[in-house]
Design an enzyme around this catalytic site. Structure first.
Site: not given
Ligand code: BGC
Length: 454
Positions: A78, A122, A167, A292, A294, A352
């Site tokens: 991607r 992006h 995002e 995405n 995290y 992501e």
């Molecule tokens: C984004 C990336 C970023 C990653 C880590 C996401 O919010 O799409 O560009 O590097 O998180 O912060």
């Protein structure tokens, strides 16, 4: 230990990157400047004054980067397209040389057996459009759809997976509400406007795709599931607000054609009444949603936190990444299952997922061990296996990121790559996490899962 895999044979195992974070050569071959090109030139906005002028030099090294992907066994990649390479002024004149970079990249990927997923936006808006108000100008939706049409025309014969925006929440929250990302505005009245035009742009681009594209298009959002810090009504209310603002704002709009009522409460007089026809435009049938993921947010009521009146409670016993994010794999399963429950069984991709951890400096040729990142990947891959078993139509997983790269306002200080980049020499060294991921992919090809136990 090996066990039967819940992953279908068609599952995509990829890695993700974005144009400004890796390409370098921002003005090469007739490209126009983007808002990030300008933002990094404003003292104090990016750590250590770092810029994307060179980054991973991927613009010139894409060939060997694709070879590296192949070596790791990835079957998908991607990436994002820099709008100002294709249209230096953001609209009007097409720059064939800029477009040809992405054609060559796609050809190289296909030759290596790697399926491309292209993101149209992006975060690197052409500076010429920012001069006209950027995401605040209602015309931006048409400019975006025109740009999208040019790219579809050039690449849809080879690219089968498209994402409109990456995002929109971050674009608005960082770019227009708190000013920590380009274009660096801090204005509560602007944020809802920018958000709405981003979503109108998404809707128009999907319409343009239906008129000329032959494959699949979706939207990529970042979801951070919110959990109340206590059972109190105040904390539960704060959790709902945080969830509406960060997660439902974009998915409700795109998939249900509404904005959560909570946004009116959060933004007060800054929240406009939008016409019903805009909402109909924003709600386009989508082929997939990209998630995405995290971390999560444990949330409490906090009058001093503007504008949400909600803040994050630090989980003292948990592992945290270098960006201060709690490692919470269960949140990924919860997110994928929540999307299915709320919006129906739409195909999903994890577009992501990854972590910044400190990688000790190593000498040329030395192995790079990143046990925390290996553990992060292992647990999150187990979390997506759980989501598959729960019936989520999950079609692929993209690790963030293929390469260490420019982590926006953090500059190069935060490394997310599964491949280490020595920015002085541009040497790439796969870390233990890349080797682990390659093993997972290879085992999957044999129809088994390895090391996925928690
Ligand atoms: C984004 C990336 C970023 C990653 C880590 C996401 O919010 O799409 O560009 O590097 O998180 O912060």
């Amino acid at each position: 230990m090996e066990s039967p895999t819940p992953f279908p044979p068609t599952f995509l195992w990829g890695a993700a990157t974005s144009s400004y974070q890796i390409e370098g050569s921002p003005l090469a071959d007739g490209a126009g400047a983007s808002i990030w090109h300008r933002f990094v030139r404003t003292p104090g906005m990016v750590r250590d004054g770092d810029t994307g002028d060179v980054a991973c030099d991927h613009y010139r090294r894409f060939d060997s980067d694709v070879a590296l992907m192949k070596q790791l066994g990835l079957n998908a990649y991607r990436f994002s397209i820099a709008w100002a390479r294709v249209l230096p002024d953001g609209r009007g004149r097409v720059n064939a040389a800029g477009l040809s970079f992405y054609e060559r990249l796609v050809d190289r990927l296909l030759a290596a057996g790697i399926q491309p997923m292209a993101t149209l936006y992006h975060w690197d808006l052409p500076a010429a459009l920012d001069d006209r108000g950027g995401w605040l100008n209602p015309d931006v939706a048409d400019w975006f759809a025109d740009y999208a049409s040019v790219v579809f025309g050039a690449l849809d014969d080879r690219v089968k997976l498209w994402a409109t925006l990456n995002e929109p929440w971050v674009v608005t929250d960082g770019g227009y509400l708190f000013g920590t990302l380009a274009p660096g505005h801090r204005n509560v009245f602007e944020a809802p406007i920018a958000s709405h035009h981003l979503m109108r742009a998404h809707g128009l681009a999907v319409q343009a795709y239906r008129a000329q594209g032959r494959h699949q298009i979706g939207l990529v959002v970042n979801i951070e599931p919110k959990y109340p810090a206590s059972d109190s009504a105040a904390d539960r209310g704060a959790t709902e607000r945080a969830h509406a603002y960060m997660n439902r704002q974009y998915l409700d709009a795109a998939l249900l054609g509404t904005y959560p009522e909570d946004l009116r409460e959060i933004f007060g007089e800054a929240w406009p009444q939008w016409p019903a026809e805009d909402m109909a435009l924003i709600r386009q049938p989508l082929d997939f949603i990209g998630i995405n993921y995290y971390t999560r947010g444990v949330t409490r009521h906090d009058e001093s936190s503007w504008p949400l009146r909600a803040s994050r409670v630090l989980q003292k016993r948990a592992t945290h990444t270098e960006t201060g994010w709690e490692v919470f794999p269960q949140g990924l399963t919860d997110t994928l299952v929540w999307v299915r429950q709320r919006y129906g069984n739409i195909p999903q991709y994890v577009t992501e997922n990854g972590a910044a951890f400190f990688d000790p400096p190593t000498a040329e040729g030395e192995r790079i061990d990143d046990p925390l990142r290996v553990d992060y990947l292992r647990k999150h891959i187990a979390a997506i296996a759980d989501a598959l078993r729960a019936g989520v139509d999950l079609r692929g997983y993209f690790a963030w990121s293929l390469l260490d790269n420019l982590e926006w306002a953090h500059g190069y200080s935060k490394r997310f790559g599964i491949v280490h980049v020595d920015f002085a020499t541009q040497t790439r060294t796969p870390k233990a996490s890349a080797r682990y991921y390659a093993d997972v992919i290879a085992a999957h090809r044999r129809g088994v899962s390895v090391g996925a136990a928690r």
